[in-house]
Design a protein around this motif. Structure first.
Motif, PDB file in Angstrom:
ATOM      1  N   PHE A 189       6.780  -2.410   2.850  1.00 41.40           N
ATOM      2  CA  PHE A 189       6.931  -1.151   2.245  1.00 41.40           C
ATOM      3  C   PHE A 189       6.174  -1.053   0.825  1.00 41.40           C
ATOM      4  O   PHE A 189       6.566  -2.113  -0.019  1.00 41.40           O
ATOM      5  CB  PHE A 189       8.489  -0.756   2.122  1.00 41.40           C
ATOM      6  N   LEU A 190       5.230  -0.220   0.743  1.00 42.90           N
ATOM      7  CA  LEU A 190       4.556   0.009  -0.442  1.00 42.90           C
ATOM      8  C   LEU A 190       5.065   1.242  -1.310  1.00 42.90           C
ATOM      9  O   LEU A 190       4.741   2.328  -0.778  1.00 42.90           O
ATOM     10  CB  LEU A 190       2.940   0.209  -0.354  1.00 42.90           C
ATOM     11  N   PRO A 191       5.651   0.807  -2.430  1.00 41.86           N
ATOM     12  CA  PRO A 191       6.287   2.130  -2.976  1.00 41.86           C
ATOM     13  C   PRO A 191       5.188   3.050  -3.447  1.00 41.86           C
ATOM     14  O   PRO A 191       4.018   2.565  -3.871  1.00 41.86           O
ATOM     15  CB  PRO A 191       6.955   1.196  -4.614  1.00 41.86           C
ATOM     16  N   CYS A 192       5.462   4.344  -3.526  1.00 43.11           N
ATOM     17  CA  CYS A 192       4.596   5.406  -3.785  1.00 43.11           C
ATOM     18  C   CYS A 192       4.348   5.507  -4.856  1.00 43.11           C
ATOM     19  O   CYS A 192       3.519   6.262  -5.444  1.00 43.11           O
ATOM     20  CB  CYS A 192       5.141   6.604  -2.953  1.00 43.11           C
ATOM     21  N   LEU A 193       5.349   5.286  -6.008  1.00 44.20           N
ATOM     22  CA  LEU A 193       5.257   5.383  -7.264  1.00 44.20           C
ATOM     23  C   LEU A 193       4.955   4.171  -7.938  1.00 44.20           C
ATOM     24  O   LEU A 193       5.619   3.070  -7.638  1.00 44.20           O
ATOM     25  CB  LEU A 193       6.507   6.157  -7.953  1.00 44.20           C
ATOM     26  N   GLY A 194       4.149   4.047  -9.251  1.00 43.50           N
ATOM     27  CA  GLY A 194       3.907   2.956  -9.962  1.00 43.50           C
ATOM     28  C   GLY A 194       2.640   2.592  -9.996  1.00 43.50           C
ATOM     29  O   GLY A 194       1.645   3.588  -9.950  1.00 43.50           O
ATOM     30  N   SER A 195       2.195   1.299 -10.079  1.00 41.05           N
ATOM     31  CA  SER A 195       0.830   0.813 -10.227  1.00 41.05           C
ATOM     32  C   SER A 195      -0.031   1.391  -9.007  1.00 41.05           C
ATOM     33  O   SER A 195       0.408   1.349  -7.870  1.00 41.05           O
ATOM     34  CB  SER A 195       0.650  -0.633 -10.357  1.00 41.05           C
ATOM     35  N   LYS A 196      -1.291   1.143  -9.001  1.00 40.01           N
ATOM     36  CA  LYS A 196      -2.204   1.466  -7.903  1.00 40.01           C
ATOM     37  C   LYS A 196      -2.180   0.371  -6.854  1.00 40.01           C
ATOM     38  O   LYS A 196      -2.565   0.711  -5.764  1.00 40.01           O
ATOM     39  CB  LYS A 196      -3.616   1.469  -8.403  1.00 40.01           C
ATOM     40  N   GLU A 197      -1.682  -0.834  -7.174  1.00 37.38           N
ATOM     41  CA  GLU A 197      -1.598  -2.029  -6.234  1.00 37.38           C
ATOM     42  C   GLU A 197      -0.237  -2.532  -6.428  1.00 37.38           C
ATOM     43  O   GLU A 197      -0.075  -3.506  -6.809  1.00 37.38           O
ATOM     44  CB  GLU A 197      -2.602  -2.952  -6.342  1.00 37.38           C
ATOM     45  N   PRO A 198       0.894  -1.651  -5.663  1.00 32.59           N
ATOM     46  CA  PRO A 198       2.038  -2.177  -6.076  1.00 32.59           C
ATOM     47  C   PRO A 198       2.349  -3.501  -4.963  1.00 32.59           C
ATOM     48  O   PRO A 198       1.641  -3.676  -4.087  1.00 32.59           O
ATOM     49  CB  PRO A 198       2.860  -0.980  -5.567  1.00 32.59           C
ATOM     50  N   ARG A 199       3.282  -4.232  -5.512  1.00 33.03           N
ATOM     51  CA  ARG A 199       3.602  -5.317  -4.593  1.00 33.03           C
ATOM     52  C   ARG A 199       4.688  -4.624  -3.340  1.00 33.03           C
ATOM     53  O   ARG A 199       5.399  -3.867  -3.368  1.00 33.03           O
ATOM     54  CB  ARG A 199       4.784  -6.147  -5.246  1.00 33.03           C
TER      55      ARG A 199
END
Length: 563
Positions: free
Chosen positions: A364-374
């Motif tokens: 799952f890629l978090p929708c909020l945060g950095s452009k390339e989330p972990r």
């Protein structure tokens, strides 16, 4: 006289036995499948007590290393740790090969893949292999598990829903047969499987509707997509006199999209039903509000196998009109052709999909945060947050980006309960403003409430870049094509309401509109049944695109504009 009486008695007994044997076989198979479904549910409960372990096991099997005997590594020790009587393995082999690449190393070795192609929902057709139901069977197909869980949940919530020939299917699957939700129990269905394979979507749905109308004692009405149920009921409104005549005569009339040879085979399944035809005429003459319950008074539930994002528009419309008083049950969550989750609560009004840790390896890629989330794993999700879904469901197809955004609404043990909220491919953006499909739909429905007497039937959007020279010299903008009921034209003031709602709901869009770098939205009304033809032109039964990306589809809808 006595021989004649004896012969009549023998014939009566033979007929009774012939009728009873299929019914008895149905009850026995249904009981066996319900037992298997209950067992898989208990196994799923056990797997949900340690989803990280379950996901690691699934990853081993996808990498081809999950069925041997492991020793000596942390991975092997972890696999063996769950081998006790109360462990998540629940009667399945617990000695696993040491994982040569755990989830972290797997992520490092395999970068995120390309977006995967959306595929039509469906299940395999064919005879059920009884060995697949044995308690010791290792790694059964998730689609079989899903169908057994569906039959168990449906039967528990609606005890008479699993009666023989008590379910009708409305689903188009051209080119490749796709089983209904309860495919392990084919005697459940009154619909001929061959009807779904017709090359014409309209002909397939109409033919399935005719066979459903013959069966007054229906308990379940099942559709692959809510749009298919809506279009079948639109065909009922338009063609009920002809459908009644076919029921009365027990004879299929020639129609476009129905090959002659197939028509003859299906004709053999029909017989005259004059009383049912008279009932159809009487009910349709009264109007179509609540028509579904009037035609099938014993109906208990409407099953829709796929209901994602703005597909709910169709369910809401049906609940308010043709399907008044009926619950809707969406049993499955699937993406990119893989079954990922199941809804075990049929009686609840809002679907809750539990992601099953043993069906696919999910990230799952978090929708909020950095452009390339972990990418986070199944046991690292937070309630209330939204995530982009990445799936590894087939060997060799690793870390596939589905383009789906899910919202976590809760947990069942450690298994997350999710709601699909949008498709990334359906985001509107002509200047990088990014308006998601579900939020655009909310703005559209808010504007609609300012148009007295109007009811939304359907809509699509187009970015002006697809229009080419026909968009004129104006700034980039959106064009919206709508089918409305209750209004045949809109004033300029009414048309502006939608653009105004978008500006109020999206400050970035408002800023671009103020600067003039995005032009005013253009709104078009199309003639009735336009979206039915558009869905046929899509060529396969997939959820309705809300942003058109193909010129041929744009040309079709432009040719239907009336205002």
């Amino acid at each position: 006289m006595l021989p004649a009486v004896a012969v009549a008695a023998v014939v009566a007994v033979a007929v009774a036995v012939a009728v009873a044997i299929p019914a008895l076989r149905h009850r026995l198979v249904r009981s066996a499948l319900r037992r298997a479904g209950g067992r898989y549910r208990r196994r799923l409960e056990a797997l949900g007590s340690d989803v990280r372990l379950s996901q690691e096991r699934r990853l081993r099997r996808l990498l081809g290393t999950g069925t041997g005997t492991g020793t000596g590594t942390a991975g092997g020790e972890r696999g063996a740790a769950g081998s006790g009587p109360g462990s998540p393995s629940h009667g399945f082999p617990s000695q696993l090969v040491p994982l040569p690449a755990g989830s972290e190393e797997f992520q490092q070795r395999h970068p995120l893949g390309q977006p995967c192609r959306d595929e039509a929902p469906g299940f395999p057709l064919g005879p059920l292999r009884l060995w697949a139901l044995l308690p010791g069977c290792w790694d059964p197909d998730p689609r079989l598990q899903g169908s057994l869980l569906y039959l168990d949940a449906l039967g528990a919530a609606f005890p008479r829903a699993l009666l023989r020939r008590g379910t009708a299917v409305l689903h188009w699957s051209p080119g490749r047969a796709r089983g209904p939700a309860g495919w392990p129990l084919p005697s459940l269905y009154c619909s001929p499987a061959a009807a779904a394979l017709l090359p014409s979507r309209a002909a397939a749905l109409r033919l399935q509707l005719l066979f459903a109308l013959r069966q007054r004692a229906l308990r379940v009405l099942e559709a692959g997509l809510a749009a298919e149920l809506q279009d079948a009921l639109l065909a009922l409104r338009a063609e009920w006199p002809r459908l009644a005549q076919e029921l009365e005569l027990g004879r299929l009339s020639p129609q476009p999209g129905l090959p002659e040879g197939l028509r003859d085979r299906l004709q053999a399944l029909l017989s005259p039903a004059a009383a049912r035809a008279a009932e159809l005429r009487a009910e349709c003459a009264r109007g179509f509000e609540g028509i579904v319950m009037r035609l099938w008074p014993q109906l208990e539930v409407v099953v829709v196998r796929t209901m994602r994002g703005t597909e709910r528009l169709y369910c809401d419309s049906l609940r308010q009109t043709d399907c008044q008083g009926l619950p809707f049950y969406c049993p499955f969550y699937q993406a990119a052709g893989a079954l990922l989750g199941v809804n075990l609560w049929p009686a609840e009004p809002e679907p809750r999909f539990m992601l099953c840790p043993d069906w696919a390896f999910c990230e799952f890629l978090p929708c909020l945060g950095s452009k390339e989330p972990r990418a986070v794993l199944l046991d690292e999700l937070w309630e209330g947050c939204e995530y982009g879904l990445v799936v590894t469901a087939q060997p060799g197809e690793y870390r596939c980006r589905t383009g789906e955004v899910l919202k976590v609404t809760g947990f069942h043990k450690q298994c997350p309960l999710v709601e699909p909220v949008r498709r990334e491919s359906q985001t509107l953006s002509v200047r990088g403003e990014s308006i998601p499909e579900e939020q655009f739909c909310q703005s559209l429905c808010r504007a609609l409430r300012m148009w007295p007497g109007a009811r939304l039937i359907d809509y699509v959007c187009v970015e002006s870049s697809l229009l080419g020279d026909s968009s004129g010299p104006c700034a980039p903008h959106y064009e919206v094509f709508m089918e409305l009921q209750g209004l045949r034209d809109l004033s300029e003031g009414q048309r502006y309401k939608l653009d105004q709602c978008l500006q109020e709901d999206f400050p970035i869009y408002k800023s671009f509109r103020f600067k003039g770098s995005i032009g005013p939205l253009r709104l078009h009304l199309v003639r009735p049944r336009t979206f039915t033809r558009l869905r046929e032109a899509l060529g396969c039964p997939v959820p309705m695109p809300r942003v058109l990306r193909e010129e041929r589809l744009l040309q079709l809808i432009q040719g239907s504009v009336i205002s």
